[in-house]
Design an enzyme around this catalytic site. Sequence first.
Site, PDB file in Angstrom:
ATOM      1  N   THR A  27       0.843  -1.203   0.000  1.00 34.71           N
ATOM      2  CA  THR A  27       0.000   0.000   0.000  1.00 34.71           C
ATOM      3  C   THR A  27       0.873   1.244   0.000  1.00 34.71           C
ATOM      4  O   THR A  27       1.783   1.363   0.810  1.00 34.71           O
ATOM      5  CB  THR A  27      -0.909  -0.025   1.247  1.00 34.71           C
ATOM      6  N   ALA A  58      -2.794  -3.203  -2.332  1.00 35.15           N
ATOM      7  CA  ALA A  58      -4.182  -3.574  -2.097  1.00 35.15           C
ATOM      8  C   ALA A  58      -5.099  -2.532  -2.737  1.00 35.15           C
ATOM      9  O   ALA A  58      -4.881  -1.329  -2.592  1.00 35.15           O
ATOM     10  CB  ALA A  58      -4.445  -3.686  -0.601  1.00 35.15           C
ATOM     11  N   GLN A 100      -4.311  -7.021  -6.209  1.00 30.99           N
ATOM     12  CA  GLN A 100      -4.763  -7.504  -4.897  1.00 30.99           C
ATOM     13  C   GLN A 100      -6.096  -6.850  -4.555  1.00 30.99           C
ATOM     14  O   GLN A 100      -6.200  -5.623  -4.473  1.00 30.99           O
ATOM     15  CB  GLN A 100      -3.737  -7.219  -3.798  1.00 30.99           C
ATOM     16  N   ALA A 175      -5.994 -11.467   4.316  1.00 26.77           N
ATOM     17  CA  ALA A 175      -5.007 -11.473   5.399  1.00 26.77           C
ATOM     18  C   ALA A 175      -5.084 -10.209   6.246  1.00 26.77           C
ATOM     19  O   ALA A 175      -5.965  -9.361   6.076  1.00 26.77           O
ATOM     20  CB  ALA A 175      -3.604 -11.610   4.800  1.00 26.77           C
ATOM     21  N   TYR A 178      -8.132  -7.731   7.791  1.00 28.69           N
ATOM     22  CA  TYR A 178      -9.163  -7.063   6.997  1.00 28.69           C
ATOM     23  C   TYR A 178     -10.399  -7.959   6.843  1.00 28.69           C
ATOM     24  O   TYR A 178     -10.493  -9.009   7.473  1.00 28.69           O
ATOM     25  CB  TYR A 178      -8.562  -6.589   5.663  1.00 28.69           C
ATOM     26  N   ARG A 225      -4.483 -14.530  -0.182  1.00 30.58           N
ATOM     27  CA  ARG A 225      -3.536 -14.302   0.910  1.00 30.58           C
ATOM     28  C   ARG A 225      -4.246 -14.477   2.238  1.00 30.58           C
ATOM     29  O   ARG A 225      -5.354 -13.956   2.420  1.00 30.58           O
ATOM     30  CB  ARG A 225      -2.951 -12.886   0.815  1.00 30.58           C
ATOM     31  N   ARG A 317       9.464  -4.689   1.553  1.00 36.91           N
ATOM     32  CA  ARG A 317      10.213  -3.455   1.805  1.00 36.91           C
ATOM     33  C   ARG A 317      11.484  -3.318   0.972  1.00 36.91           C
ATOM     34  O   ARG A 317      11.758  -2.214   0.455  1.00 36.91           O
ATOM     35  CB  ARG A 317      10.478  -3.315   3.317  1.00 36.91           C
TER      36      ARG A 317
HETATM   37  C1  FNR Z   1       2.575  -3.860   3.423  1.00 33.00           C
HETATM   38  N1  FNR Z   1       1.989  -5.117   3.360  1.00 33.00           N
HETATM   39  C2  FNR Z   1       0.819  -5.283   2.676  1.00 33.00           C
HETATM   40  N2  FNR Z   1       0.223  -6.510   2.591  1.00 33.00           N
HETATM   41  C3  FNR Z   1      -0.864  -6.709   1.821  1.00 33.00           C
HETATM   42  O1  FNR Z   1      -1.351  -7.832   1.746  1.00 33.00           O
HETATM   43  N3  FNR Z   1      -1.401  -5.674   1.115  1.00 33.00           N
HETATM   44  C4  FNR Z   1      -0.895  -4.421   1.166  1.00 33.00           C
HETATM   45  O2  FNR Z   1      -1.395  -3.520   0.483  1.00 33.00           O
HETATM   46  C5  FNR Z   1       0.222  -4.197   2.002  1.00 33.00           C
HETATM   47  N4  FNR Z   1       0.751  -2.970   2.145  1.00 33.00           N
HETATM   48  C6  FNR Z   1       1.933  -2.774   2.800  1.00 33.00           C
HETATM   49  C7  FNR Z   1       2.523  -1.509   2.824  1.00 33.00           C
HETATM   50  C8  FNR Z   1       3.751  -1.328   3.435  1.00 33.00           C
HETATM   51  C9  FNR Z   1       4.370   0.025   3.414  1.00 33.00           C
HETATM   52  C10 FNR Z   1       4.395  -2.417   4.050  1.00 33.00           C
HETATM   53  C11 FNR Z   1       5.741  -2.257   4.687  1.00 33.00           C
HETATM   54  C12 FNR Z   1       3.802  -3.652   4.040  1.00 33.00           C
HETATM   55  C13 FNR Z   1       2.720  -6.302   3.843  1.00 33.00           C
HETATM   56  C14 FNR Z   1       3.723  -6.781   2.778  1.00 33.00           C
HETATM   57  O3  FNR Z   1       3.042  -7.325   1.648  1.00 33.00           O
HETATM   58  C15 FNR Z   1       4.685  -7.863   3.319  1.00 33.00           C
HETATM   59  O4  FNR Z   1       3.954  -8.954   3.796  1.00 33.00           O
HETATM   60  C16 FNR Z   1       5.567  -7.338   4.442  1.00 33.00           C
HETATM   61  O5  FNR Z   1       6.127  -6.095   4.099  1.00 33.00           O
HETATM   62  C17 FNR Z   1       6.685  -8.329   4.786  1.00 33.00           C
HETATM   63  O6  FNR Z   1       7.566  -8.497   3.715  1.00 33.00           O
HETATM   64  P1  FNR Z   1       9.033  -7.772   3.721  1.00 33.00           P
HETATM   65  O7  FNR Z   1       8.783  -6.315   3.619  1.00 33.00           O
HETATM   66  O8  FNR Z   1       9.698  -8.134   5.010  1.00 33.00           O
HETATM   67  O9  FNR Z   1       9.747  -8.361   2.532  1.00 33.00           O
HETATM   68  C1  8K6 Z   2      -1.962  -2.907   4.485  1.00 36.01           C
HETATM   69  C2  8K6 Z   2      -2.069  -1.454   4.677  1.00 36.01           C
HETATM   70  C3  8K6 Z   2      -0.879  -0.983   5.342  1.00 36.01           C
HETATM   71  C4  8K6 Z   2      -0.785   0.479   5.358  1.00 36.01           C
HETATM   72  C5  8K6 Z   2       0.578   0.924   5.634  1.00 36.01           C
HETATM   73  C6  8K6 Z   2       1.349  -0.058   6.402  1.00 36.01           C
HETATM   74  C7  8K6 Z   2       2.655   0.485   6.836  1.00 36.01           C
HETATM   75  C8  8K6 Z   2       3.407  -0.583   7.514  1.00 36.01           C
HETATM   76  C9  8K6 Z   2       4.757  -0.161   7.994  1.00 36.01           C
HETATM   77  C10 8K6 Z   2       5.495  -1.305   8.595  1.00 36.01           C
HETATM   78  C11 8K6 Z   2       5.094  -1.588  10.017  1.00 36.01           C
HETATM   79  C12 8K6 Z   2       4.820  -3.028  10.273  1.00 36.01           C
HETATM   80  C13 8K6 Z   2       3.876  -3.273  11.411  1.00 36.01           C
HETATM   81  C14 8K6 Z   2       3.099  -4.550  11.220  1.00 36.01           C
HETATM   82  C15 8K6 Z   2       2.514  -5.084  12.456  1.00 36.01           C
HETATM   83  C16 8K6 Z   2       3.313  -6.196  13.002  1.00 36.01           C
HETATM   84  C17 8K6 Z   2       2.941  -6.492  14.413  1.00 36.01           C
HETATM   85  C18 8K6 Z   2       3.764  -7.586  14.998  1.00 36.01           C
END
Ligand code: FNR
Ligand code: 8K6
Length: 347
Positions: A27, A58, A100, A175, A178, A225, A317
């Site tokens: 996202t 998403a 997604q 997942a 949501y 997912r 990331r």
């Molecule tokens: C996410 N993640 C996420 N998951 C998902 O199913 N739909 C989404 O739109 C998002 N958006 C999102 C935004 C940001 C900024 C982050 C950091 C993460 C979760 C992502 O798909 C993934 O599962 C995690 O980031 C873990 O993978 P990495 O980053 O450790 O390789």
């Molecule tokens: C899926 C929508 C996400 C919107 C922005 C997400 C930003 C995530 C930044 C990373 C922080 C990870 C925290 C995840 C929770 C883990 C708890 C153990």
Amino acid sequence: MTTDLLSPFKLNDSIELQNRVLMAPLTRCMSDDNLVPTQAMVDYYARRADAGLIISEATIIRPDAQGYPNTPGLFTSEQIQGWKKVTDAVHAKGGKMFAQLWHVGRVAHPHFFGGDVLAPSAIGIEGSVPRMRELTYVTPKAATIEDIQGLITDYAKAAENAIEAGFDGVEIHGANGYLIDQFLHFAANQREDQYGQTPENMSRFALEVVDAVVAAIGANKTALRLSPGAYFNMTESDDDKAVFDYLLPALETRNLAYLHVGIFDDSMRFASLGDKSASEYMRGAYKGTLVGVGSYSFESANQAIDNNQFDLIAIGRPFIANPDYISKVKNGEALTPYSDEMLAELI
Ligand code: FNR
Ligand code: 8K6
């Protein structure tokens, strides 16, 4: 034998991926105010076209699915045309891309659409919308059977729209706390009808959405997912595992393109899953193609795939920080480390 993550992988009879490294859905809150993808998004995704498969950020299936600012949609013709520019650019560079499909359920905020927030039960979450802290979450309305039927229809319609927009398939977002995940966990689902109380009932909504999407676009183009471990906008219950023990074998019979673990750090272990990690639990309960994710490096992912923990890896990331992730790992070049400040801009 060491698996070569950079060699092709046949997902099914109709889809072959150029490598096993997927771009995870991320996202970014960068669509325009009509939730249409912008030219900056076209360029951002096109720069990553050498991933085995890009999974889009998403993308909401209808207005009341929205819980964050400027998340793109797939329910207006303008949004479909906007995504068509993205998929054309990715295809022109030899890439493949799934959309997604997202509904946030109780994580929605009426600020974005002005109506009821729908969820399985009237159980809210604490807190407020990220980046818009003045918007505190509201108590949702428990969806009626009619609401549920409408939601299922709208997932299928969004899947058709995704195909019209040129996507190679869709990943249903079940997942991370949501809407679909809310039906699958006792902390959010206390319904007393055919969608609650038992593993079979609690799996019903997920399976009906999957079946409707498969009927609309075909199983080869449909993925899902799931987060069997509760870790984000959700709390775990000892009984959760029974729901996923029922759901995963039922999904196997649907022959989906793949199942994707929803987790941020796959070293996290869940008491509710018998002290297993999310991927370990899913690998044990599901025999189809599994996509792992969650704080993996290219090397640790290679190791995990060699150890048969999953079949494909999604990278999140590091792909934000490195549009050229694939060429860097191919050439053994150092990666730029990710930092949260990078979310301000689409590089
Ligand atoms: C996410 N993640 C996420 N998951 C998902 O199913 N739909 C989404 O739109 C998002 N958006 C999102 C935004 C940001 C900024 C982050 C950091 C993460 C979760 C992502 O798909 C993934 O599962 C995690 O980031 C873990 O993978 P990495 O980053 O450790 O390789
Ligand atoms: C899926 C929508 C996400 C919107 C922005 C997400 C930003 C995530 C930044 C990373 C922080 C990870 C925290 C995840 C929770 C883990 C708890 C153990």
